[in-house]
Design a protein around this motif. Structure first.
Motif, PDB file in Angstrom:
ATOM      1  N   THR A  51      -5.931   1.645   5.205  1.00  0.00           N
ATOM      2  CA  THR A  51      -5.822   0.278   4.719  1.00  0.00           C
ATOM      3  C   THR A  51      -4.685  -0.460   5.416  1.00  0.00           C
ATOM      4  N   ASP A  52      -4.787  -1.780   5.436  1.00  0.00           N
ATOM      5  CA  ASP A  52      -3.755  -2.610   6.051  1.00  0.00           C
ATOM      6  C   ASP A  52      -2.785  -3.179   5.030  1.00  0.00           C
ATOM      7  N   GLN A  53      -2.908  -2.740   3.759  1.00  0.00           N
ATOM      8  CA  GLN A  53      -2.018  -3.222   2.713  1.00  0.00           C
ATOM      9  C   GLN A  53      -0.638  -2.609   2.861  1.00  0.00           C
ATOM     10  N   LYS A  54       0.327  -3.286   2.246  1.00  0.00           N
ATOM     11  CA  LYS A  54       1.654  -2.693   2.163  1.00  0.00           C
ATOM     12  C   LYS A  54       1.582  -1.472   1.269  1.00  0.00           C
ATOM     13  N   MET A  55       2.454  -0.540   1.496  1.00  0.00           N
ATOM     14  CA  MET A  55       2.484   0.697   0.714  1.00  0.00           C
ATOM     15  C   MET A  55       2.704   0.396  -0.770  1.00  0.00           C
TER      16      MET A  55
END
Length: 93
Positions: A51-55
């Motif tokens: 995923t490209d989301q922040k952790m």
């Protein structure tokens, strides 16, 4: 100088396993909730690298999903218990 009270025996282990199985039969939604929570966490960890989301956002979503599943399982367990106590087998007073 070994004490017989501190020794391990397989009968104690069997008793614990029987207790766990008995409790699981009495309220089956608790083990289902725990298994679902672990499955959500495993899926979240698997998707973590894809995923490209922040952790932090990803971990918050995972936590909310796992908690939601557990609360849903506990609610279904309470409804099931109330159904058994009041509708299926009502007490005669």
């Amino acid at each position: 100088m070994s004490s017989s009270n501190n020794s391990w025996s397989s009968s104690q282990d069997d008793n614990e396993n029987f207790k766990l199985l008995r409790k699981s039969k009495e309220s089956p939604f608790i083990p289902i909730g725990m298994a679902g929570c672990l499955a959500i966490v495993a899926l979240g960890i698997h998707k973590l690298h894809k995923t490209d989301q922040k952790m932090s956002v990803h971990l918050i979503h995972m936590r909310v999903a796992a908690q939601g599943f557990l609360v849903g399982a506990m609610t279904m367990g309470a409804i099931y218990s109330m159904y058994n106590d009041y509708i299926r087998n009502p007490r005669q007073e």
